[in-house]
Write a protein that holds these residues in place. Structure first.
Motif, PDB file in Angstrom:
ATOM      1  N   SER A 101     -23.162 -42.662  -0.316  1.00 44.50           N
ATOM      2  CA  SER A 101     -23.824 -41.387  -0.031  1.00 44.50           C
ATOM      3  C   SER A 101     -22.929 -40.189  -0.346  1.00 44.50           C
ATOM      4  O   SER A 101     -21.735 -40.180  -0.035  1.00 44.50           O
ATOM      5  CB  SER A 101     -24.228 -41.343   1.449  1.00 44.50           C
ATOM      6  N   LYS A 102     -23.531 -39.183  -0.956  1.00 44.68           N
ATOM      7  CA  LYS A 102     -22.826 -37.929  -1.259  1.00 44.68           C
ATOM      8  C   LYS A 102     -23.145 -36.841  -0.224  1.00 44.68           C
ATOM      9  O   LYS A 102     -22.825 -35.674  -0.446  1.00 44.68           O
ATOM     10  CB  LYS A 102     -23.231 -37.435  -2.656  1.00 44.68           C
ATOM     11  N   LEU A 103     -23.748 -37.206   0.881  1.00 46.15           N
ATOM     12  CA  LEU A 103     -24.168 -36.213   1.856  1.00 46.15           C
ATOM     13  C   LEU A 103     -23.011 -35.362   2.387  1.00 46.15           C
ATOM     14  O   LEU A 103     -23.177 -34.144   2.552  1.00 46.15           O
ATOM     15  CB  LEU A 103     -24.914 -36.889   3.006  1.00 46.15           C
ATOM     16  N   PRO A 104     -21.822 -35.928   2.668  1.00 52.22           N
ATOM     17  CA  PRO A 104     -20.732 -35.053   3.131  1.00 52.22           C
ATOM     18  C   PRO A 104     -20.411 -33.934   2.136  1.00 52.22           C
ATOM     19  O   PRO A 104     -20.185 -32.784   2.536  1.00 52.22           O
ATOM     20  CB  PRO A 104     -19.555 -36.020   3.298  1.00 52.22           C
ATOM     21  N   GLN A 105     -20.410 -34.257   0.836  1.00 51.67           N
ATOM     22  CA  GLN A 105     -20.131 -33.235  -0.182  1.00 51.67           C
ATOM     23  C   GLN A 105     -21.261 -32.219  -0.265  1.00 51.67           C
ATOM     24  O   GLN A 105     -21.017 -31.013  -0.385  1.00 51.67           O
ATOM     25  CB  GLN A 105     -19.902 -33.895  -1.549  1.00 51.67           C
ATOM     26  N   TRP A 106     -22.510 -32.696  -0.202  1.00 55.69           N
ATOM     27  CA  TRP A 106     -23.640 -31.778  -0.290  1.00 55.69           C
ATOM     28  C   TRP A 106     -23.641 -30.805   0.886  1.00 55.69           C
ATOM     29  O   TRP A 106     -23.909 -29.610   0.713  1.00 55.69           O
ATOM     30  CB  TRP A 106     -24.949 -32.561  -0.308  1.00 55.69           C
ATOM     31  N   LEU A 107     -23.360 -31.303   2.076  1.00 54.56           N
ATOM     32  CA  LEU A 107     -23.313 -30.430   3.245  1.00 54.56           C
ATOM     33  C   LEU A 107     -22.177 -29.417   3.124  1.00 54.56           C
ATOM     34  O   LEU A 107     -22.320 -28.247   3.504  1.00 54.56           O
ATOM     35  CB  LEU A 107     -23.154 -31.261   4.515  1.00 54.56           C
ATOM     36  N   SER A 108     -21.053 -29.853   2.584  1.00 51.58           N
ATOM     37  CA  SER A 108     -19.924 -28.946   2.411  1.00 51.58           C
ATOM     38  C   SER A 108     -20.273 -27.804   1.460  1.00 51.58           C
ATOM     39  O   SER A 108     -19.935 -26.637   1.708  1.00 51.58           O
ATOM     40  CB  SER A 108     -18.702 -29.719   1.888  1.00 51.58           C
ATOM     41  N   VAL A 109     -20.957 -28.125   0.373  1.00 56.60           N
ATOM     42  CA  VAL A 109     -21.365 -27.097  -0.583  1.00 56.60           C
ATOM     43  C   VAL A 109     -22.264 -26.062   0.092  1.00 56.60           C
ATOM     44  O   VAL A 109     -22.201 -24.864  -0.226  1.00 56.60           O
ATOM     45  CB  VAL A 109     -22.086 -27.745  -1.783  1.00 56.60           C
ATOM     46  N   LEU A 110     -23.076 -26.515   1.047  1.00 55.34           N
ATOM     47  CA  LEU A 110     -23.981 -25.604   1.752  1.00 55.34           C
ATOM     48  C   LEU A 110     -23.288 -24.854   2.890  1.00 55.34           C
ATOM     49  O   LEU A 110     -23.921 -24.047   3.572  1.00 55.34           O
ATOM     50  CB  LEU A 110     -25.170 -26.379   2.307  1.00 55.34           C
ATOM     51  N   GLY A 111     -21.999 -25.133   3.084  1.00 55.53           N
ATOM     52  CA  GLY A 111     -21.244 -24.416   4.100  1.00 55.53           C
ATOM     53  C   GLY A 111     -21.200 -25.070   5.464  1.00 55.53           C
ATOM     54  O   GLY A 111     -20.756 -24.460   6.440  1.00 55.53           O
ATOM     55  N   TYR A 112     -21.618 -26.334   5.561  1.00 56.61           N
ATOM     56  CA  TYR A 112     -21.595 -27.045   6.835  1.00 56.61           C
ATOM     57  C   TYR A 112     -20.291 -27.822   6.974  1.00 56.61           C
ATOM     58  O   TYR A 112     -19.861 -28.514   6.037  1.00 56.61           O
ATOM     59  CB  TYR A 112     -22.771 -28.006   6.942  1.00 56.61           C
ATOM     60  N   TYR A 121     -22.697 -37.068  12.306  1.00 52.09           N
ATOM     61  CA  TYR A 121     -23.456 -35.856  12.012  1.00 52.09           C
ATOM     62  C   TYR A 121     -24.098 -35.267  13.268  1.00 52.09           C
ATOM     63  O   TYR A 121     -24.332 -34.054  13.346  1.00 52.09           O
ATOM     64  CB  TYR A 121     -24.541 -36.156  10.980  1.00 52.09           C
ATOM     65  N   GLU A 122     -24.391 -36.129  14.238  1.00 51.50           N
ATOM     66  CA  GLU A 122     -25.052 -35.636  15.455  1.00 51.50           C
ATOM     67  C   GLU A 122     -24.152 -34.696  16.258  1.00 51.50           C
ATOM     68  O   GLU A 122     -24.623 -33.984  17.147  1.00 51.50           O
ATOM     69  CB  GLU A 122     -25.497 -36.823  16.319  1.00 51.50           C
ATOM     70  N   GLN A 123     -22.845 -34.673  15.948  1.00 45.49           N
ATOM     71  CA  GLN A 123     -21.914 -33.810  16.666  1.00 45.49           C
ATOM     72  C   GLN A 123     -21.735 -32.435  16.004  1.00 45.49           C
ATOM     73  O   GLN A 123     -21.034 -31.582  16.541  1.00 45.49           O
ATOM     74  CB  GLN A 123     -20.550 -34.491  16.778  1.00 45.49           C
ATOM     75  N   MET A 124     -22.362 -32.218  14.869  1.00 41.59           N
ATOM     76  CA  MET A 124     -22.198 -30.947  14.180  1.00 41.59           C
ATOM     77  C   MET A 124     -22.802 -29.798  14.982  1.00 41.59           C
ATOM     78  O   MET A 124     -23.853 -29.949  15.600  1.00 41.59           O
ATOM     79  CB  MET A 124     -22.828 -31.024  12.786  1.00 41.59           C
ATOM     80  N   GLU A 125     -22.108 -28.661  14.963  1.00 43.13           N
ATOM     81  CA  GLU A 125     -22.603 -27.488  15.686  1.00 43.13           C
ATOM     82  C   GLU A 125     -23.907 -26.987  15.086  1.00 43.13           C
ATOM     83  O   GLU A 125     -24.768 -26.461  15.796  1.00 43.13           O
ATOM     84  CB  GLU A 125     -21.547 -26.382  15.666  1.00 43.13           C
ATOM     85  N   GLN A 126     -24.041 -27.133  13.780  1.00 42.75           N
ATOM     86  CA  GLN A 126     -25.278 -26.758  13.100  1.00 42.75           C
ATOM     87  C   GLN A 126     -25.699 -27.890  12.176  1.00 42.75           C
ATOM     88  O   GLN A 126     -24.862 -28.557  11.566  1.00 42.75           O
ATOM     89  CB  GLN A 126     -25.091 -25.471  12.295  1.00 42.75           C
ATOM     90  N   TRP A 127     -26.990 -28.095  12.095  1.00 39.73           N
ATOM     91  CA  TRP A 127     -27.551 -29.130  11.213  1.00 39.73           C
ATOM     92  C   TRP A 127     -28.812 -28.559  10.577  1.00 39.73           C
ATOM     93  O   TRP A 127     -29.658 -27.991  11.276  1.00 39.73           O
ATOM     94  CB  TRP A 127     -27.877 -30.391  12.002  1.00 39.73           C
ATOM     95  N   PRO A 128     -28.967 -28.696   9.267  1.00 42.00           N
ATOM     96  CA  PRO A 128     -30.137 -28.092   8.622  1.00 42.00           C
ATOM     97  C   PRO A 128     -31.427 -28.813   8.978  1.00 42.00           C
ATOM     98  O   PRO A 128     -31.470 -30.050   9.027  1.00 42.00           O
ATOM     99  CB  PRO A 128     -29.818 -28.223   7.132  1.00 42.00           C
ATOM    100  N   ALA A 129     -32.456 -28.053   9.236  1.00 39.41           N
ATOM    101  CA  ALA A 129     -33.781 -28.636   9.427  1.00 39.41           C
ATOM    102  C   ALA A 129     -34.225 -29.292   8.124  1.00 39.41           C
ATOM    103  O   ALA A 129     -33.756 -28.959   7.032  1.00 39.41           O
ATOM    104  CB  ALA A 129     -34.773 -27.554   9.841  1.00 39.41           C
ATOM    105  N   GLY A 130     -35.117 -30.268   8.255  1.00 38.50           N
ATOM    106  CA  GLY A 130     -35.646 -30.928   7.063  1.00 38.50           C
ATOM    107  C   GLY A 130     -34.738 -31.977   6.463  1.00 38.50           C
ATOM    108  O   GLY A 130     -34.937 -32.359   5.310  1.00 38.50           O
ATOM    109  N   PRO A 155     -38.557 -27.650  17.375  1.00 42.77           N
ATOM    110  CA  PRO A 155     -37.598 -27.071  16.437  1.00 42.77           C
ATOM    111  C   PRO A 155     -36.307 -27.856  16.303  1.00 42.77           C
ATOM    112  O   PRO A 155     -35.560 -27.656  15.354  1.00 42.77           O
ATOM    113  CB  PRO A 155     -37.337 -25.678  17.030  1.00 42.77           C
ATOM    114  N   ASP A 156     -36.012 -28.748  17.251  1.00 40.60           N
ATOM    115  CA  ASP A 156     -34.751 -29.491  17.190  1.00 40.60           C
ATOM    116  C   ASP A 156     -34.995 -30.956  16.837  1.00 40.60           C
ATOM    117  O   ASP A 156     -34.205 -31.833  17.193  1.00 40.60           O
ATOM    118  CB  ASP A 156     -34.025 -29.392  18.532  1.00 40.60           C
ATOM    119  N   PHE A 157     -36.075 -31.203  16.120  1.00 40.29           N
ATOM    120  CA  PHE A 157     -36.476 -32.577  15.810  1.00 40.29           C
ATOM    121  C   PHE A 157     -35.365 -33.370  15.142  1.00 40.29           C
ATOM    122  O   PHE A 157     -35.029 -34.486  15.540  1.00 40.29           O
ATOM    123  CB  PHE A 157     -37.718 -32.553  14.920  1.00 40.29           C
ATOM    124  N   GLU A 158     -34.753 -32.800  14.085  1.00 39.80           N
ATOM    125  CA  GLU A 158     -33.775 -33.564  13.308  1.00 39.80           C
ATOM    126  C   GLU A 158     -32.527 -33.898  14.120  1.00 39.80           C
ATOM    127  O   GLU A 158     -32.018 -35.021  14.060  1.00 39.80           O
ATOM    128  CB  GLU A 158     -33.391 -32.783  12.035  1.00 39.80           C
TER     129      GLU A 158
END
Length: 486
Positions: free
Chosen positions: A183-194, A307-316, A355-358
């Motif tokens: 999975s490339k999710l850590p890199q994708w999230l980093s690019v988005l500023g997470y 990921y569940e410990q992140m202060e912010q997580w993108p919806a969707g 609103p906090d589904f994810e």
């Protein structure tokens, strides 16, 4: 607003078409108008292993919990695998050897043994038959699309393997990463500023070597499973499994841990089988025809991403399967963990609409899959060189090792000697390792009293000494040691 909210269930995209992705597509199909599965592999033909799943050559099996979930998602699943040649377990005898002895157990009233390829083929056919699920093969996802404030994922960008220079954007109300351990999710999230939390890691140093054999005619109805466990007390890290699969084939696997990998050449493989704590597999193969050369597979570390410990997580956006955590495959939990997580996503979609589904779903996925992570990591920690870093520290590891030693010993004794009648009390250990019951059902003061009742063995003495070393009631210590969740 969360993607589960009314009006945002038009389209979902699943990244990855393996077991986790297929099961996710199945549960999403009941809640989204259209589900698209993007798979980097070409469309697989029946019986052909996918390039993106190099571990598919090796042993796989849904644990009892996983098979229950598959029957719920795909009624008649067992009938399907049997029609395609899976080996029925109705009259089989299962042979399991550990350092305490040999267990000869009758097969379940219903069940089957099969390869990873066969179980995935059956699931894929079922999912392909769902009208609102669509597959787009040979397509690699390269990035996530987001709103300007990056608070919501709105789709993915991908490219086709035959046209890597041309990218395509696909919109979605929900994107689920089921792309596996690559999975490339850590890199994708980093690019988005997470900012993502540190990973939890177990440095297991796991290795497999697998070879296929034609089952001799004389043994076609006699031998379904031979399991020979390793023995940490004797410093023997190698274990072995012979399992009957479809096509009159035995899949035979040697495993190692702590960086002590099994051989991948034919002569070394044969020698390795003779060095297990029992010669049963080597003896069974004396008149068997090899169909392949041995093939190796190595996993230096197992990773759990928080990921569940992140202060912010993108919806969707959701993630599951090996893209969320990779458990030690020696214990055969991976496919079942994916099924448990898919089942929990289905529950979240039915029950939650806010609103906090994810974020709520991520927390639920972690809690649901934590027992498998805990059990496999705890067992790996018996071996020199294996370390656990990050995440919540495991509690009372030495005590738990001795507890499980006694549980395995008492369970093994249930199947030795003529006329032995198994006590269901001790068989709960099997239910736990099959992920049917939580660890707390097996690890508690009442169960410990039952395990120690009348036991005078070395394993019993070891845990009695451990109990004396604790200054508080052992039931309190055990409650502190058992995970309540991730």
């Amino acid at each position: 607003m969360g993607s589960a909210q009314t009006g945002r269930r038009n389209k979902a995209v699943v990244i990855g078409g393996g077991i986790a992705g297929l099961l996710t597509a199945r549960v999403l199909s009941e809640h989204y108008g259209k589900v698209v599965v993007l798979d980097r592999d070409v469309a697989p033909a029946a019986g052909v292993r996918r390039r993106g799943v190099p571990q598919s050559f090796h042993l796989h099996q849904m644990l009892p919990r996983g098979e229950l979930i598959l029957e719920q998602l795909f009624p008649g699943f067992l009938d399907d695998v049997l029609r395609l040649g899976a080996f029925p377990l109705t009259d089989a005898v299962l042979n399991w050897t550990n350092r305490y002895g040999k267990m000869l157990m009758p097969g379940p009233e219903q069940g089957a043994f099969y390869s990873r390829g066969l179980v995935e083929q059956v699931i894929r056919r079922r999912v392909e038959s769902i009208a609102n699920v669509h597959f787009d093969y040979a397509r690699t996802v390269v990035d996530l699309c987001a709103t300007d404030d990056r608070a919501r994922i709105t789709g993915v960008r991908s490219r086709h393997s035959s046209r890597p220079e041309s990218g395509t954007t696909m919109s979605a109300d929900l994107v689920v990463d089921a792309s596996g351990r690559s999975s490339k999710l850590p890199q994708w999230l980093s690019v988005l500023g997470y900012a993502t939390p540190p990973d939890e890691v177990v440095t297991s140093g796991i290795g497999y070597s697998t070879r296929y054999y034609r089952v001799p005619d004389a043994k076609k109805n006699a031998l379904a499973l031979l399991v020979i466990e390793n023995d940490y007390t004797a410093g023997i890290p190698a274990g072995g499994v012979l399992k009957r699969i479809e096509g009159d084939v035995w899949s035979v696997c040697l495993s190692g841990i702590g960086g002590l990998y099994p051989p991948t050449d034919a002569a070394g493989f044969d020698l390795g089988l003779t060095q297990l704590i029992s010669p049963a597999i080597a003896e069974a193969l004396r008149d068997a025809e090899p169909l392949t050369t041995p093939r190796g597979f190595r996993i230096p570390i197992c990773v759990r991403r928080h990921y569940e410990q992140m202060e912010q997580w993108p919806a969707g956006l959701l993630v599951l399967g090996d893209a969320l955590s990779t458990v030690d495959p020696i214990y055969g939990q991976g496919m079942t963990v994916a099924a448990i997580q898919a089942e929990n996503i289905a529950t979240c979609l039915r029950e939650q609409d806010g609103p906090d589904f994810e974020r709520d779903a991520l927390r639920r996925l972690q809690r649901a899959s934590y027992p498998a992570w805990w059990l496999s990591a705890l067992e790996d920690l018996r071996w020199p060189g294996v370390e656990h870093t990050g995440g919540r520290p495991f509690r009372h590891v030495g005590l738990l090792h001795k507890y499980f030693d006694l549980a395995v010993e008492r369970m093994t004794r249930q199947f030795t000697g003529p006329g032995a009648v198994p006590d269901p009390t001790f068989l709960s250990y099997f239910a736990m390792t099959g992920l049917l019951v939580a660890p707390g059902v097996v690890v508690n003061g009442t169960m410990l009293d039952a395990l120690l009742d009348g036991a005078s063995t070395e394993a019993a003495q070891a845990i009695r000494e451990e109990i004396r070393a604790h200054g508080e009631p052992i039931s309190t210590v055990l409650a502190d040691a058992v995970p309540a969740g991730g």
